[in-house]
Enzyme design. Structure first.
Site: not given
Length: 864
Positions: A523, A527, A529, A531, A657
């Site tokens: 989805i 940062s 990775g 998801v 971020d």
């Protein structure tokens, strides 16, 4: 074009031949070995403002007691270095002319001091104290790295001639590195065993010792090597072979009785591990906190924090806690850059060394050090390079190692000169250039506090400050209100409640929840990775962020590990209705995963910038696209989450971020801030910062920002952080200002006006129209025309955003002020702000000003 990579290659090749800096320190920990006060672990540090020495007690948990205070040691004297062992502590007087020792008491008196040595100025350096011996470099010897000993019960030689570096001492031994090949040499009753444990290892750096052990880093591989054994007969010796279970790529080691700690090269945070047992346990005592240096003694480790040079201490497996030592010098002052490997010095070192008789502080990373960012005006000047002179000897024979080093150094210097010429000719040294409409250029002004915001863009390539200052006329007044009390701010932001401990999941459990991490379950991205959406065995819907495993394996794993640790640490301790909720985590072999509450309505970014709509999307448009009120509510929710990070975390947490894709929406359209993989703990604000309007930075205020390499998303990064690497909480304010402009205009942070056109930032696109009072020209055309009361609310949001995206953080508002304005804007949308009607957008109106409480306009500048 190839000089840059060639230079890096040559520097890397010569690293093993470059003698590392001495292990002398301005911080020392004594475990205590006597009775009464002498049995209390003690930490001592050289203070940066005048070079005096102070000590404080450390409890068994690594912290100071609630009523503990720091005590001066011979306060009229200025010291250059301090070192401590179980029996006593010693300080080298500034200038190197005298050496004093005293029992390791938290409050030694004048009568406790004993002068161990007195000589000419500059006679000694690099003091290293063990259990009952003192060692130091003898500057008057023929070889500059020769060593002298005092005390020690006759178990150590009076001196050792040679060229040695990184002198350390511990229980029953002293060791140093032979400069010619960076191999270990040891002396004393236990010295032979410790030296033998390192075998024939060469090219070592960052030698440290404590208890009965010593550790160093192998320059070529980054592996940590340790040697020695515990005092108990049942302990398992630690050999000099590289241990795969130990962390890699560290510097600034510190060794205690049964543990060691080091600093990550990537982010200067501390990691510790056990020594001498059948297994090795790692822990990170202060996640997100950057340190300048570490010191250890017994079971206590302490570090000087980069933000404010305060001291945190911890014991094995405990979190770091503060002790009453502040303003500790972040390294030993040396005469000039030529004494540092590759001329690498720490930022602000010349200012810091003014009070202790020295000139600069060497960067502990030496040739690997990242040089300070130069001011934006003028061409960059190269860091001075220094080539250490070969050891002096009566023999005329020059070692082959020094010949090789001289050749490599000469070639490297030539390549560096070529790089500088290339930079001066072509006007840039960066591998990546960003269009000036994406990240505004910076300029330095004669006075930071100047009020002129209208500078012409000269032809020199640098532009002045943004021409979009405070909104003119009535809009400039009363735009922000300072809150009556922090209690009111806490009430507005919503309470934080008790957080249940995070669950630990296995890889098999999370594979089952995501269908084997199928592409259909993906989805989004975070940062470091990816998801995935998943459903746990108990029926809970979750979002699972899995660390990437692609890319260069070693570096990628370190980045993934750092982001995982950072986010796990922050979200495990923070709980707020506008921060994403952490359900649990998975740490299995090289897998690192975080499990969050599932946010049904995705990210704000996806609603503001939807993909080309299909038939289903046309039939079910996003409520965000059709409701100005919902957009303002989402902004208010997110601002409350950020305010919680800035105002109620101690030290403050800087997200680093903030962007629309990191603002997630749950089933009830409540916004939550997510992705803490880049977050850091920021500097503590002073009371003056909170109560007074912003003023130009003075020397005493220079520590209220972090010097950190820029990280984040281009288009959302604060120009001061992006260009100067000055990170503050105002960096998050800038990013949130961009999100507000995104929400108003429907434009991405960086977009193209037409296909094939130049990239444009939403800041440069929207701010001129807002300042001109023509917000209607840039509003999202996909949204319905605002009603009069909505128009007034949007005008207030727009002016708030203008102040958030100013070039200098000191001119931008605090998150508390932003929350207050967004609350007013939402009340206007709901028709409950106590006014009827409103001004249409694009017309000059003072309505928003009259709604924004007390005026803070001073000399044409808005003081927020």
């Amino acid at each position: 074009m190839t000089t840059g990579p060639l230079l890096l290659l040559l520097i890397a090749a010569s690293l093993a031949l470059t003698p590392p800096p001495a292990s002398a320190s301005t911080l020392a920990v004594s475990p205590g070995g006597g009775s009464g006060a002498a049995a209390t672990p003690t930490v001592c540090g050289v203070l940066d403002y005048n070079g005096t020495l102070a000590c404080a007690p450390v409890s068994g948990s690594g912290s100071a007691s609630s009523n503990a205070t720091a005590s001066a040691v011979a306060s009229p004297l200025a010291f250059a270095e301090v070192s401590a062992g179980a029996g006593f502590a010693c300080g080298l007087q500034a200038g190197g002319a005298a050496l004093f020792c005293w029992p390791p008491s938290p409050a030694p008196g004048w009568d406790s001091l004993r002068r161990v040595y007195a000589g000419p100025a500059g006679a000694l350096s690099g003091v290293a104290v063990g259990a009952n011996q003192v060692a130091a470099y003898d500057a008057a010897a023929a070889a500059p790295g020769s060593i002298l000993w005092w005390r020690g019960g006759g178990q150590f030689p009076a001196s050792a001639d040679g060229n040695f570096t990184s002198l350390v001492s511990a229980d029953g031994f002293s060791c140093a590195l032979l400069a010619a090949n960076a191999s270990v040499r040891c002396w004393g009753p236990s010295g032979g065993a410790v030296q033998a444990g390192f075998g024939n290892a060469t090219g070592l750096a960052y030698l440290a010792a404590g208890g009965a052990r010593a550790c160093a880093v192998e320059s070529s591989s980054g592996a940590v090597l340790c040697s020695g054994s515990g005092s108990d007969s049942g302990s398992v010796p630690v050999s000099g072979a590289a241990n795969a279970s130990l962390p890699r790529d560290l510097y600034g080691l510190a060794v205690g009785d049964a543990h060691a700690c080091g600093l990550h090269r990537l982010n200067s945070t501390a990691v510790c591990w056990t020594l001498g047992g059948p297994t090795t346990t790692q822990f990170e005592p202060a996640l997100g906190v950057q340190f300048e240096l570490l010191a250890a003694g017994g079971n206590v480790t302490c570090g000087v924090v980069s933000v404010d040079f305060s001291v945190l201490c911890w014991t094995l497996g405990t979190d770091a806690t503060p002790v009453p030592l502040r303003g500790v010098l972040p390294g030993v002052c040396v005469q000039n850059e030529s004494a540092c490997p590759c001329g690498a010095v720490t930022p602000q070192s010349q200012r810091l060394c003014g009070g202790s008789g020295g000139g600069v502080i060497c960067n502990p990373l030496g040739c690997d050090a990242v040089p300070p960012v130069p001011p934006p005006s003028g061409p960059p000047s190269p860091a001075p390079a220094s080539t250490p002179a070969p050891p002096s000897s009566s023999s005329s024979r020059v070692s082959k190692a020094w010949i090789a080093f001289a050749v490599v150094g000469a070639v490297g210097a030539f390549a560096g000169l070529c790089s500088v010429v290339y930079c001066l000719v072509f006007g840039f040294c960066s591998n990546k250039r960003v269009h000036n409409s994406v990240q505004p250029n910076l300029t330095t002004t004669a006075a930071e506090g100047g009020s002129n915001n209208n500078h012409n863009n000269g032809g020199g390539g640098s532009v002045g400050a943004s021409p979009y200052g405070s909104p003119n006329g009535s809009r400039a007044r009363a735009l922000f209100r300072r809150q009556l009390s922090r209690v009111m701010t806490r009430q507005r932001s919503g309470p934080s409640s008790f957080k249940d401990p995070a669950e630990e999941f296995t890889v098999a459990q999370l594979e089952a929840a995501t269908g084997g991490f199928s592409p259909e379950a993906k989805i989004g991205e975070g940062s470091f990775g990816t998801v995935y959406r998943g459903k746990l065995a108990d029926g809970r819907e979750v979002a699972i962020k899995r660390g990437e495993s692609t890319g260069p394996r070693a570096r990628r794993f370190q980045e993934k590990e750092s982001a995982f640790r950072s986010e796990l640490a922050f979200l495990s301790r923070l709980h707020h209705k506008h921060l994403v909720g952490l359900v649990g985590y998975c740490e299995e072999k090289e897998e690192r995963m975080l499990v969050y509450e599932y946010m049904k309505n995705g990210a704000l970014y996806d609603h503001l910038h939807p993909k080309p709509p299909g038939p289903a999307a046309a039939a079910n448009p996003s409520p965000v696209a059709s409701s100005w009120k919902l957009r303002i509510k989402i902004l208010l929710d997110a601002s409350r989450g950020i305010e919680y990070l800035h105002s109620y975390a101690v030290p403050p947490i800087i997200h680093r971020d903030i962007k629309s894709s990191n603002i997630l929406l749950d089933a009830a359209w409540t916004a939550r801030v997510s992705d803490f993989g880049l977050s850091l703990m920021g500097p503590l604000p002073s009371p003056e910062d909170e109560e007074q309007p912003p003023v130009p930075r003075s020397q005493s205020q220079q520590r209220h920002w972090l010097q950190v390499k820029a990280a984040g998303t281009v288009g959302y990064m604060d120009p001061e952080y992006y260009g100067l690497h000055h990170l503050t909480v105002k960096s998050d304010v800038y990013g949130f200002g961009v999100v507000m402009l995104e929400s108003l205009t429907g434009r991405r942070a960086i977009f193209k006006e037409a296909e094939g056109g130049s990239p444009v930032s939403v800041v440069d696109h929207a701010v001129p129209s807002v300042v001109a009072g023509e917000l209607g020209r840039v509003l999202d055309p996909r949204a319905p025309a605002p009603a009069p009361h909505e128009a007034e609310a949007l005008e207030l949001v727009a002016y708030t955003a203008v102040h958030c995206v100013r070039l200098e953080g000191k001119d931008s508002p605090a998150m508390a002020d932003i929350v207050a304005n967004l609350e007013t804007a939402l009340a206007l949308c709901e028709g409950s702000a106590g006014r009827g009607g409103g001004a249409a957008l694009g017309r000059d109106s003072s309505s928003s000003a009259s709604l924004s409480a007390t005026s803070m306009d001073r000399s044409g500048m808005l003081a927020c």
